[in-house]
Design an enzyme around this catalytic site. Structure first.
Site, PDB file in Angstrom:
ATOM      1  N   LYS A  35       0.843  -1.210   0.000  1.00 37.72           N
ATOM      2  CA  LYS A  35       0.000   0.000   0.000  1.00 37.72           C
ATOM      3  C   LYS A  35       0.873   1.253   0.000  1.00 37.72           C
ATOM      4  CE  LYS A  35      -0.291  -0.430   5.025  1.00 37.72           C
ATOM      5  NZ  LYS A  35      -1.097  -0.931   6.157  1.00 37.72           N
ATOM      6  N   TYR A 255      16.573  29.083  10.630  1.00 40.78           N
ATOM      7  CA  TYR A 255      15.398  29.829  11.075  1.00 40.78           C
ATOM      8  C   TYR A 255      15.268  29.815  12.590  1.00 40.78           C
ATOM      9  CZ  TYR A 255      13.429  30.061   6.354  1.00 40.78           C
ATOM     10  OH  TYR A 255      13.206  30.335   5.043  1.00 40.78           O
TER      11      TYR A 255
HETATM   12  C1  PLP Z   1      -0.300  -1.894   6.844  1.00 42.35           C
HETATM   13  C2  PLP Z   1      -0.908  -3.158   7.301  1.00 42.35           C
HETATM   14  C3  PLP Z   1      -0.119  -4.320   7.442  1.00 42.35           C
HETATM   15  C4  PLP Z   1       1.387  -4.319   7.342  1.00 42.35           C
HETATM   16  O1  PLP Z   1       1.916  -3.880   8.578  1.00 42.35           O
HETATM   17  P1  PLP Z   1       3.494  -3.768   8.859  1.00 42.35           P
HETATM   18  O2  PLP Z   1       3.567  -3.274  10.250  1.00 42.35           O
HETATM   19  O3  PLP Z   1       4.005  -2.753   7.885  1.00 42.35           O
HETATM   20  O4  PLP Z   1       4.074  -5.110   8.639  1.00 42.35           O
HETATM   21  C5  PLP Z   1      -0.779  -5.509   7.720  1.00 42.35           C
HETATM   22  N1  PLP Z   1      -2.123  -5.546   7.892  1.00 42.35           N
HETATM   23  C6  PLP Z   1      -2.901  -4.435   7.792  1.00 42.35           C
HETATM   24  C7  PLP Z   1      -4.365  -4.554   7.982  1.00 42.35           C
HETATM   25  C8  PLP Z   1      -2.314  -3.205   7.515  1.00 42.35           C
HETATM   26  O5  PLP Z   1      -3.083  -2.109   7.444  1.00 42.35           O
END
Ligand code: PLP
Length: 364
Positions: A35, A255
């Site tokens: 994702k 800054y």
């Molecule tokens: C993002 C996600 C994962 C992966 O999690 P990691 O901590 O990156 O391994 C697995 N399951 C769901 C439902 C997620 O949203």
């Protein structure tokens, strides 16, 4: 090396990290989580290096369509599921696995006539209170789904762990127990574990695991480094030293004049800032690697540049490459100094950073 920030994406490292997942969980099928554009690494490049995965998972329908259109035929799960019958149709057309996390989605399934049945994951809320149906409702909702002609049977079952990054947390065991109690008698495949879950709780592995961060070389645990887990960084963020200046005791940098030199020092300005995704909240003292030496951030992070103290380094010149994280510098260390997590840094690299994908060569 181009004269601008670039993120080198090492697909051989990704493949290596996949093999670490495989070793940790030899019997489960692996749903590689890609994702958010493959955690900022480029979704299609990442998918191309994960040909051994049994399936993929994304958060949104559009990501799944992009992946299907690129020719991937393995299962693709969409974590947020659907919110309309139009979207449901798209799931059927593209043969995507939908996650059902709320009962209103069951209502949509009852209404719709799909071109072909879809495959679904029923997500159970075992404590995270984000997405998922209540454990006490699982059997009843499952019965409803079983009557629905639009779904391939048996229905697959999943939950998500809230605290698996902390091996001492008692929540994980409680979540797993609640999951098990709610699915008694159901025969569908199960999935519980993200990266931390699959490494920390063997009995959470089940039929499918869902690793994300560990594939990219980030540690899923607060108290164990990626190196200790045998993971290699996939993304290396680089930029150049664009100016050098000597300042004297009492001079300030950046800054707000928030950092004042307590002695004469040599300051290198590096062409990367929060406009590129370098964290604006990186603390003074955050490490940066230049020519194999460590320099330390001073002053505030600007949009296009940062300043580092290189007084203790030797032979630094304008044009030298600086590594902000990746090979040579653990992203978790930079995240920690910035009050965030590696996920945030990886996903936050902006469009203007050039991504250079290093392909897998035969000797790797
Ligand atoms: C993002 C996600 C994962 C992966 O999690 P990691 O901590 O990156 O391994 C697995 N399951 C769901 C439902 C997620 O949203």
């Amino acid at each position: 090396m181009p004269n601008r920030p670039c993120a080198i994406i090492d697909l051989a490292a990704l493949k290596h990290n996949f093999s670490v997942v495989k070793q940790a969980t030899p019997y489960a099928k692996i749903m590689a989580v890609i994702k958010a554009n493959g955690y900022g690494h480029g979704m299609l490049a990442v998918a191309s290096a994960l040909s051994d995965a049994d399936g993929f998972a994304v958060a949104r329908l559009e990501e799944a369509i992009t992946l299907r259109n690129a020719g991937y035929s393995k299962p693709i799960a969409v974590f947020t599921g659907f919110t309309s019958t139009e979207e449901l149709n798209t799931f059927a057309i593209y043969d995507l696995d939908a996650v059902i996390h709320s009962e209103y989605q069951v209502g949509l399934l009852d209404e719709v006539l799909l071109p072909k049945p879809i495959s679904i994951w029923l997500k159970i809320n075992t404590g995270m209170n984000r997405l998922g149906v209540e454990p006490s409702e699982v059997q009843r909702i499952n019965d409803r789904l079983t009557l629905c002609g639009m779904i391939r049977q048996p229905i697959k079952l999943m939950t998500h762990l809230a605290c698996a990054d902390d091996m001492r947390s008692l929540h994980t065991e409680q979540q797993i127990e609640l999951f098990d109690a709610s699915v008694v008698g159901l025969s569908g495949e199960q999935s519980i574990a993200n990266s931390a879950g699959l490494l920390g709780w063997q009995y959470a592995q089940r039929h499918w695991v869902r690793p994300g961060i560990m594939l990219y070389g980030g540690s899923p645990f607060c108290e164990q480094s990626a190196l200790e887990l045998g993971l290699k960084p996939v993304m290396t963020l680089n930029s150049q030293v664009i100016a050098l200046r000597t300042i004297k005791k009492g001079d300030y940098v950046g800054y707000g004049a928030s950092w004042v030199a307590d002695k004469s020092c040599l300051i290198a300005t590096i062409g990367i800032g929060y406009g590129d995704g370098y964290p604006r909240h990186a603390a003074i003292g955050t490490p940066v690697r230049i020519n194999g030496q460590t320099a330390y951030l001073v002053g505030r992070v600007s949009m296009d540049s940062i300043n580092v103290d290189v007084s203790e380094c030797r032979g630094i010149n304008v044009g030298d490459q600086a590594v902000l994280w990746g090979s040579d510098l653990a992203i978790d260390e930079v995240a920690d100094k910035s009050g965030t997590i590696s996920y945030d840094l990886m996903c936050g690299v902006t469009e203007r950073v050039k991504k250079i994908t290093k392909p897998i060569t035969y000797d790797e």
